[in-house]
Scaffold this active site. Structure first.
Site, PDB file in Angstrom:
ATOM      1  N   LYS A  45       0.620  -0.958   0.597  1.00  0.00           N
ATOM      2  CA  LYS A  45       0.120   0.051   0.052  1.00  0.00           C
ATOM      3  C   LYS A  45       0.973   1.103  -0.199  1.00  0.00           C
ATOM      4  O   LYS A  45       2.138   1.784   0.654  1.00  0.00           O
ATOM      5  CB  LYS A  45      -1.042  -0.117   1.253  1.00  0.00           C
ATOM      6  CG  LYS A  45      -1.331   1.123   0.950  1.00  0.00           C
ATOM      7  CD  LYS A  45      -3.165   1.310  -0.250  1.00  0.00           C
ATOM      8  CE  LYS A  45      -3.507   2.555  -0.106  1.00  0.00           C
ATOM      9  NZ  LYS A  45      -5.117   2.450  -0.498  1.00  0.00           N
ATOM     10  N   ALA A  70     -12.488   5.634  -3.794  1.00  0.00           N
ATOM     11  CA  ALA A  70     -11.729   6.986  -3.574  1.00  0.00           C
ATOM     12  C   ALA A  70     -11.292   6.831  -2.869  1.00  0.00           C
ATOM     13  O   ALA A  70     -11.456   7.782  -1.199  1.00  0.00           O
ATOM     14  CB  ALA A  70     -12.696   8.409  -3.857  1.00  0.00           C
ATOM     15  N   ILE A  71     -10.477   5.710  -2.017  1.00  0.00           N
ATOM     16  CA  ILE A  71      -9.566   5.426  -0.840  1.00  0.00           C
ATOM     17  C   ILE A  71      -9.223   6.680   0.037  1.00  0.00           C
ATOM     18  O   ILE A  71      -8.707   7.481   1.095  1.00  0.00           O
ATOM     19  CB  ILE A  71      -8.862   4.199  -0.576  1.00  0.00           C
ATOM     20  CG1 ILE A  71      -9.824   2.945  -1.346  1.00  0.00           C
ATOM     21  CG2 ILE A  71      -8.500   3.858   1.072  1.00  0.00           C
ATOM     22  CD1 ILE A  71     -10.798   2.596  -0.475  1.00  0.00           C
ATOM     23  N   ASN A  99       5.531   1.617  -2.762  1.00  0.00           N
ATOM     24  CA  ASN A  99       4.562   2.159  -3.359  1.00  0.00           C
ATOM     25  C   ASN A  99       4.267   3.756  -2.648  1.00  0.00           C
ATOM     26  O   ASN A  99       4.506   3.710  -1.645  1.00  0.00           O
ATOM     27  CB  ASN A  99       3.264   2.059  -3.521  1.00  0.00           C
ATOM     28  CG  ASN A  99       1.877   2.945  -4.382  1.00  0.00           C
ATOM     29  OD1 ASN A  99       1.419   3.431  -3.854  1.00  0.00           O
ATOM     30  ND2 ASN A  99       2.554   2.880  -5.369  1.00  0.00           N
ATOM     31  N   CYS A 130      -2.220   8.609  -8.214  1.00  0.00           N
ATOM     32  CA  CYS A 130      -3.359   8.900  -7.531  1.00  0.00           C
ATOM     33  C   CYS A 130      -4.916   9.919  -7.558  1.00  0.00           C
ATOM     34  O   CYS A 130      -4.179  11.262  -7.822  1.00  0.00           O
ATOM     35  CB  CYS A 130      -3.519   8.175  -6.815  1.00  0.00           C
ATOM     36  SG  CYS A 130      -4.596   8.194  -5.534  1.00  0.00           S
ATOM     37  N   LYS A 165       4.487   4.924 -12.153  1.00  0.00           N
ATOM     38  CA  LYS A 165       3.273   3.975 -12.587  1.00  0.00           C
ATOM     39  C   LYS A 165       2.207   5.518 -12.827  1.00  0.00           C
ATOM     40  O   LYS A 165       2.176   6.573 -12.143  1.00  0.00           O
ATOM     41  CB  LYS A 165       2.484   4.224 -10.918  1.00  0.00           C
ATOM     42  CG  LYS A 165       1.447   3.262 -11.031  1.00  0.00           C
ATOM     43  CD  LYS A 165       0.892   2.714  -9.813  1.00  0.00           C
ATOM     44  CE  LYS A 165      -0.761   2.205 -10.167  1.00  0.00           C
ATOM     45  NZ  LYS A 165      -1.039   1.536  -8.874  1.00  0.00           N
ATOM     46  N   ASN A 192      -2.964   2.995 -13.383  1.00  0.00           N
ATOM     47  CA  ASN A 192      -3.354   3.548 -12.047  1.00  0.00           C
ATOM     48  C   ASN A 192      -4.994   3.410 -12.897  1.00  0.00           C
ATOM     49  O   ASN A 192      -5.472   3.096 -13.730  1.00  0.00           O
ATOM     50  CB  ASN A 192      -3.003   3.993 -11.768  1.00  0.00           C
ATOM     51  CG  ASN A 192      -3.210   4.635 -10.288  1.00  0.00           C
ATOM     52  OD1 ASN A 192      -4.222   4.653  -9.550  1.00  0.00           O
ATOM     53  ND2 ASN A 192      -2.777   4.845  -9.662  1.00  0.00           N
ATOM     54  N   THR A 193      -6.326   3.643 -11.921  1.00  0.00           N
ATOM     55  CA  THR A 193      -7.678   3.692 -11.970  1.00  0.00           C
ATOM     56  C   THR A 193      -7.458   4.745 -13.220  1.00  0.00           C
ATOM     57  O   THR A 193      -7.084   5.854 -13.095  1.00  0.00           O
ATOM     58  CB  THR A 193      -8.632   3.423 -10.810  1.00  0.00           C
ATOM     59  OG1 THR A 193      -7.522   4.616 -10.534  1.00  0.00           O
ATOM     60  CG2 THR A 193      -7.549   2.335 -10.181  1.00  0.00           C
ATOM     61  N   GLY A 243      -4.313  -4.058 -14.948  1.00  0.00           N
ATOM     62  CA  GLY A 243      -5.251  -2.870 -15.165  1.00  0.00           C
ATOM     63  C   GLY A 243      -6.304  -4.545 -15.769  1.00  0.00           C
ATOM     64  O   GLY A 243      -6.376  -4.901 -16.618  1.00  0.00           O
TER      65      GLY A 243
HETATM   66  C1  LIG Z   1      -9.132  -0.109  -2.999  1.00  0.00           C
HETATM   67  C2  LIG Z   1      -7.736   0.425  -3.880  1.00  0.00           C
HETATM   68  C3  LIG Z   1      -7.040   1.060  -3.539  1.00  0.00           C
HETATM   69  C4  LIG Z   1      -6.093   1.638  -4.544  1.00  0.00           C
HETATM   70  N1  LIG Z   1      -5.192   2.047  -4.057  1.00  0.00           N
HETATM   71  C5  LIG Z   1      -3.683   2.479  -4.271  1.00  0.00           C
HETATM   72  C6  LIG Z   1      -2.862   2.697  -3.675  1.00  0.00           C
HETATM   73  O1  LIG Z   1      -2.295   3.585  -2.637  1.00  0.00           O
HETATM   74  N2  LIG Z   1      -1.204   2.829  -4.468  1.00  0.00           N
HETATM   75  C7  LIG Z   1      -2.127   3.221  -5.739  1.00  0.00           C
HETATM   76  O2  LIG Z   1      -0.552   3.272  -6.559  1.00  0.00           O
HETATM   77  N3  LIG Z   1      -2.456   2.420  -6.272  1.00  0.00           N
HETATM   78  C8  LIG Z   1      -3.882   2.096  -5.563  1.00  0.00           C
HETATM   79  N4  LIG Z   1      -4.962   1.691  -6.607  1.00  0.00           N
HETATM   80  C9  LIG Z   1      -4.902   1.123  -8.165  1.00  0.00           C
HETATM   81  C10 LIG Z   1      -4.294  -0.262  -8.073  1.00  0.00           C
HETATM   82  O3  LIG Z   1      -2.493  -0.488  -7.501  1.00  0.00           O
HETATM   83  C11 LIG Z   1      -4.092  -0.134  -9.587  1.00  0.00           C
HETATM   84  O4  LIG Z   1      -3.276   0.295 -10.613  1.00  0.00           O
HETATM   85  C12 LIG Z   1      -5.471  -0.584  -9.784  1.00  0.00           C
HETATM   86  O5  LIG Z   1      -6.313  -1.082  -9.674  1.00  0.00           O
HETATM   87  C13 LIG Z   1      -5.812  -1.457 -11.396  1.00  0.00           C
HETATM   88  O6  LIG Z   1      -6.213  -2.426 -11.068  1.00  0.00           O
HETATM   89  P1  LIG Z   1      -6.983  -3.729 -11.397  1.00  0.00           P
HETATM   90  O7  LIG Z   1      -8.031  -3.098 -12.191  1.00  0.00           O
HETATM   91  O8  LIG Z   1      -6.245  -5.152 -10.887  1.00  0.00           O
HETATM   92  O9  LIG Z   1      -7.125  -3.189  -9.553  1.00  0.00           O
HETATM   93  C14 LIG Z   1      -5.409   1.228  -5.625  1.00  0.00           C
HETATM   94  C15 LIG Z   1      -7.067   0.133  -6.186  1.00  0.00           C
HETATM   95  C16 LIG Z   1      -7.653   0.293  -5.596  1.00  0.00           C
HETATM   96  C17 LIG Z   1      -9.099  -0.530  -6.673  1.00  0.00           C
END
Ligand SMILES: Cc1cc2nc3c(=O)[nH]c(=O)nc-3n(C[C@H](O)[C@H](O)[C@H](O)COP(=O)(O)O)c2cc1C
Length: 307
Positions: A45, A70-71, A99, A130, A165, A192-193, A243
């Site tokens: 994390k 949106a943590i 990270n 992020c 990232k 990332n998202t 992703g």
């Molecule tokens: C609940 C949650 C928390 C996340 N927290 C972080 C984070 O702290 N740092 C980060 O770089 N990405 C964070 N991400 C993004 C993920 O690391 C990843 O890049 C993204 O979810 C895409 O992968 P996935 O579709 O397999 O989840 C978070 C994603 C989710 C769903």
């Protein structure tokens, strides 16, 4: 010879699979289900300089084939992570990627300075993307000049390889990738998202407390694939791709697009054993598509990409 072995700067992985940041905490919960030594790596994390409580609730929502979050980078702060989280990972042989996030360039640099020499940290993942923090956040990952400056400043103090990232929330991810490469990044991690939102039908207001959130899960897989392909077409730097991955087939597909290793995020919430399942299924999928080893696949794919 281990067919699943992959090598990236700072990382010699027994297999390419790793749970990604924010979806596996610091490994404690997953370690109750399986031995983390079976993983190629774990991306822990986000670490920020100061502890963060994250955003107010609600901060997650379901979406078709995925989720919104949106943590807000909730974490106990880099010093506490070093004190109480990293020692736990010493018992496992998988690589550890830390990270790093921040609100300012100085924040990032100081956080990296504190964690970079830790013996349990093999590489750093710089989260410049992020979407869920008010200060900075996505701005670092969408402006090529800021992405360059941040990467350069971090590279000056980092003693471990730095994977930057990248954000998918840009018009052309190649522009940011080039800037980050020029600044000295050792590799990329993407994606990332994607920025998204939902409405609360009762209140007629946005559902999430900060209105928007990051979309992840199977819905974003084709976007991730396209971006990995684009970045690997303009750079020889290794890519940790993520992703929407939920199967060994997805992992191989991303490697065919140019990835060297593969992260698994949201799928862990649906099936916490998913990383183990993928690792176990990889040889079968490789046989099906005539892939002798992941290293040979990487070389074949990379030789086709002209830079
Ligand atoms: C609940 C949650 C928390 C996340 N927290 C972080 C984070 O702290 N740092 C980060 O770089 N990405 C964070 N991400 C993004 C993920 O690391 C990843 O890049 C993204 O979810 C895409 O992968 P996935 O579709 O397999 O989840 C978070 C994603 C989710 C769903």
């Amino acid at each position: 010879m281990n067919r699943l072995h992959v090598s990236l700067p700072g990382l010699s992985l027994k297999n390419p699979i790793m749970p990604v940041s924010g979806t596996c905490g610091f490994g404690e919960e997953l370690s109750k289900l399986y031995d983390l030594s079976n993983l190629g790596a774990i991306i822990i994390k986000a670490a920020t300089l100061e502890p963060r409580l994250g955003n107010p609730l609600p901060r997650v929502a379901d979406t078709p084939s995925g989720m919104l979050n949106a943590i807000g980078l909730q974490n106990p702060g880099v010093d506490e992570i070093i004190r109480s989280k990293l020692p736990f990972l010493e018992q496992f042989s998988c690589s550890v990627i830390a990270n790093i996030a921040g609100s300012s360039l100085e924040d990032y640099v100081e956080t990296v300075k504190r964690i970079t020499n830790h013996p349990r940290v093999d590489a750093l993942e710089l989260n410049i993307s992020c979407p869920n923090v008010k200060e900075g956040g996505i701005a670092f990952g969408t402006d090529p000049h800021i992405a360059y400056q941040l990467t350069k400043a971090v590279k000056e103090v980092a003693t471990k390889p730095v994977y930057v990232k990248l954000s998918p929330n840009v018009t052309d991810i190649k522009v940011i990738a080039r800037a980050v490469e020029e600044a000295g990044a050792d590799g990329f991690s993407l994606i990332n998202t994607l920025l998204g939102m939902r409405m609360d039908m009762k209140t007629k207001e946005p559902l999430l407390s900060i209105k928007t959130g990051g979309l992840s899960g199977p819905a974003i897989f084709p976007v991730a694939l396209r971006m990995v392909y684009e970045v690997s077409s303009i750079s020889q730097l290794p890519i940790i791709a993520m992703g929407g991955v939920s199967s060994a087939h997805d992992a191989i597909e991303l490697m065919m697009a140019g990835a060297s290793a593969v992260g698994v995020g949201t799928a862990n919430f649906i099936n916490p054993w998913v990383c183990m399942d993928i690792i176990n299924e990889l040889p079968e999928v490789m046989d099906k598509y005539g892939i002798e080893s992941l290293e040979s696949l990487r070389q074949e794919i990379r030789s086709k990409r002209t830079v």
